[in-house]
Design a protein around this motif. Structure first.
Motif, PDB file in Angstrom:
ATOM      1  N   GLY A 172     -11.602  -4.651  -0.283  1.00 27.97           N
ATOM      2  CA  GLY A 172     -11.146  -4.642   1.108  1.00 27.97           C
ATOM      3  C   GLY A 172      -9.976  -3.711   1.342  1.00 27.97           C
ATOM      4  O   GLY A 172      -9.662  -3.365   2.479  1.00 27.97           O
ATOM      5  N   HIS A 173      -9.315  -3.292   0.249  1.00 25.06           N
ATOM      6  CA  HIS A 173      -8.146  -2.430   0.410  1.00 25.06           C
ATOM      7  C   HIS A 173      -8.401  -1.006  -0.073  1.00 25.06           C
ATOM      8  O   HIS A 173      -7.465  -0.257  -0.347  1.00 25.06           O
ATOM      9  CB  HIS A 173      -6.921  -3.074  -0.236  1.00 25.06           C
ATOM     10  N   ILE A 174      -9.686  -0.639  -0.143  1.00 24.55           N
ATOM     11  CA  ILE A 174     -10.032   0.775  -0.296  1.00 24.55           C
ATOM     12  C   ILE A 174      -9.667   1.447   1.033  1.00 24.55           C
ATOM     13  O   ILE A 174     -10.007   0.931   2.108  1.00 24.55           O
ATOM     14  CB  ILE A 174     -11.544   0.956  -0.573  1.00 24.55           C
ATOM     15  N   ALA A 182      -1.950  -0.163  10.218  1.00 26.45           N
ATOM     16  CA  ALA A 182      -1.263  -0.821   9.108  1.00 26.45           C
ATOM     17  C   ALA A 182      -2.033  -2.052   8.647  1.00 26.45           C
ATOM     18  O   ALA A 182      -2.650  -2.755   9.446  1.00 26.45           O
ATOM     19  CB  ALA A 182       0.139  -1.223   9.544  1.00 26.45           C
ATOM     20  N   CYS A 183      -2.002  -2.275   7.325  1.00 30.47           N
ATOM     21  CA  CYS A 183      -2.666  -3.432   6.734  1.00 30.47           C
ATOM     22  C   CYS A 183      -1.581  -4.334   6.142  1.00 30.47           C
ATOM     23  O   CYS A 183      -0.571  -3.822   5.646  1.00 30.47           O
ATOM     24  CB  CYS A 183      -3.621  -2.930   5.652  1.00 30.47           C
ATOM     25  N   PRO A 184      -1.773  -5.653   6.178  1.00 29.46           N
ATOM     26  CA  PRO A 184      -0.742  -6.545   5.610  1.00 29.46           C
ATOM     27  C   PRO A 184      -0.428  -6.248   4.139  1.00 29.46           C
ATOM     28  O   PRO A 184       0.624  -6.615   3.647  1.00 29.46           O
ATOM     29  CB  PRO A 184      -1.355  -7.944   5.745  1.00 29.46           C
ATOM     30  N   CYS A 185      -1.316  -5.530   3.424  1.00 35.33           N
ATOM     31  CA  CYS A 185      -1.058  -5.226   2.004  1.00 35.33           C
ATOM     32  C   CYS A 185       0.032  -4.186   1.843  1.00 35.33           C
ATOM     33  O   CYS A 185       0.501  -3.942   0.736  1.00 35.33           O
ATOM     34  CB  CYS A 185      -2.341  -4.768   1.311  1.00 35.33           C
ATOM     35  N   GLY A 186       0.442  -3.520   2.935  1.00 32.63           N
ATOM     36  CA  GLY A 186       1.492  -2.509   2.853  1.00 32.63           C
ATOM     37  C   GLY A 186       0.962  -1.093   3.029  1.00 32.63           C
ATOM     38  O   GLY A 186       1.725  -0.167   3.261  1.00 32.63           O
ATOM     39  N   GLY A 189      -4.981   1.881   6.993  1.00 33.71           N
ATOM     40  CA  GLY A 189      -6.377   2.327   7.030  1.00 33.71           C
ATOM     41  C   GLY A 189      -7.289   1.686   5.991  1.00 33.71           C
ATOM     42  O   GLY A 189      -8.306   2.268   5.617  1.00 33.71           O
ATOM     43  N   CYS A 190      -6.950   0.467   5.545  1.00 32.09           N
ATOM     44  CA  CYS A 190      -7.806  -0.221   4.558  1.00 32.09           C
ATOM     45  C   CYS A 190      -9.115  -0.671   5.221  1.00 32.09           C
ATOM     46  O   CYS A 190      -9.153  -1.003   6.410  1.00 32.09           O
ATOM     47  CB  CYS A 190      -7.116  -1.464   4.015  1.00 32.09           C
ATOM     48  N   LEU A 191     -10.183  -0.727   4.412  1.00 30.80           N
ATOM     49  CA  LEU A 191     -11.494  -1.182   4.888  1.00 30.80           C
ATOM     50  C   LEU A 191     -11.401  -2.500   5.658  1.00 30.80           C
ATOM     51  O   LEU A 191     -12.026  -2.665   6.704  1.00 30.80           O
ATOM     52  CB  LEU A 191     -12.436  -1.348   3.680  1.00 30.80           C
TER      53      LEU A 191
HETATM   54 ZN   LIG Z   1      -4.818  -3.220   2.686  1.00 36.45          ZN
END
Ligand SMILES: [Zn+2]
Length: 327
Positions: A172-174, A182-186, A189-191
């Motif tokens: 999911g974070h590709i 922005a994605c919560p992972c930091g 543009g994550c999937l």
């Molecule tokens: Zn992410």
């Protein structure tokens, strides 16, 4: 229900702890499930209550196995979040705050007086699909589960691949768009930002706001819109919903190209609620893969639907108890 007349088989106790319920059952070496139970979890923020619920289910399943005369090989438990394999600690489990940073393996080993096999929920689902589902007969495949987030699991050389610390397969974070949101992972543009539940709903809202296509979804209050509504409307022929699934499938396809070029898998198994949308989603994934992958063999990597449904994690946890060497 009777196994009389057949060779006795071994059984694994499988337990899947989710954000709202706990599932448990006995998983046979032949893929049979017995003594399945699912209970709501009223509280997910307290470690003690969660540990009690897990050990209670393990004890119940063990008693049922005894009553049936089954030989139990062990207990497997899966839960969402990143599982650190060396320590048996789950990190980042937003739906199960009570398990976050808890030494889960040690506490359960203590409570159940025996070894516990732990896995992340989608990793367990991948193992379940590998043993008894859509991954059967494949030594190398990736499992992708579409839900609130996007989870992944890798079966490489017939075994679950979890990486150096246990955090592998964060599919999911590709990154599919280096200039994306922005994605919560930091990262950005994550999937997951596009093809996770919130991303799918965002796409629908954008198309509704454009107003180019009429849709029954426009009648729903915006904050009530879910991927299920979109799948249902698409199945009923709604063009806007089909467009949403086509865009979702395109993002998934772009990420799958990375998976295919990196791993050379025999197939990609797609599960989770959103995968139920079927053809409109799968067709868009396949047409994105066509012409974008490097070799003619990579181009023909099939994307197939998972087969174990909502029991995949529980079945995989049981399989891990039966065959810990595959974990
Ligand atoms: Zn992410």
């Amino acid at each position: 229900m009777s196994i009389m007349g057949r060779q006795p088989i071994r059984w694994g106790i499988g337990i899947d702890v989710g954000g709202s319920s706990i599932k448990s059952g006995l998983v046979g070496e032949d893929g049979t499930v017995e003594a399945f139970a699912q209970h709501r979890l009223e509280r997910v923020d307290e470690a003690g209550l969660l540990l009690n619920a897990i050990s209670g289910e393990a004890t119940r399943a063990r008693q049922q196995a005894e009553a049936l005369g089954f030989e139990v090989a062990g207990v497997g438990v899966c839960a969402p979040g990143s599982l650190e394999t060396a320590t048996g600690i789950i990190h980042k489990a937003p739906n199960l705050p009570g398990l976050d940073r808890l030494p889960l393996r040690d506490r359960l080993t203590e409570a159940l007086a025996g070894p516990i096999h732990l896995a992340n929920d989608v990793n367990a689902a991948a193992l379940g699909e590998s043993c008894f589902g859509a991954g059967q007969g494949h030594r190398h495949f990736a499992m992708v589960a579409l839900g609130t987030g996007i989870g992944g699991g890798l079966i490489l050389d017939g075994r679950l691949y979890t990486g150096a610390a246990g955090f592998a397969a964060e599919i999911g974070h590709i990154v599919v768009d280096p200039d994306g949101p922005a994605c919560p992972c930091g990262n950005v543009g994550c999937l997951e930002r596009y093809a996770g539940a919130a991303g799918i709903v965002e796409t629908a809202r954008r198309l509704l706001a454009d107003g180019d296509i009429e849709s029954p979804l426009a009648a729903l209050p915006e904050d009530r819109l879910t991927p299920e509504h979109i799948s249902e409307a698409a199945a009923a022929g709604d063009a806007l919903s089909r467009q949403v699934l086509a865009e979702t499938g395109r993002w998934l396809g772009i990420a799958f190209i990375t998976l295919i070029n990196l791993l050379d898998p025999e197939c990609i198994v797609l599960g989770g609620g959103v995968a139920q949308a079927g053809a409109p989603l799968f067709d868009a994934i396949r047409s994105t893969l066509e012409g974008r992958t490097m070799s003619s063999t990579a181009r023909s990597v099939p994307v197939v639907a998972a087969r174990l449904g909502t029991q995949a994690g529980m079945v995989g946890a049981g399989a891990l108890a039966l065959w810990p060497e595959r974990g």
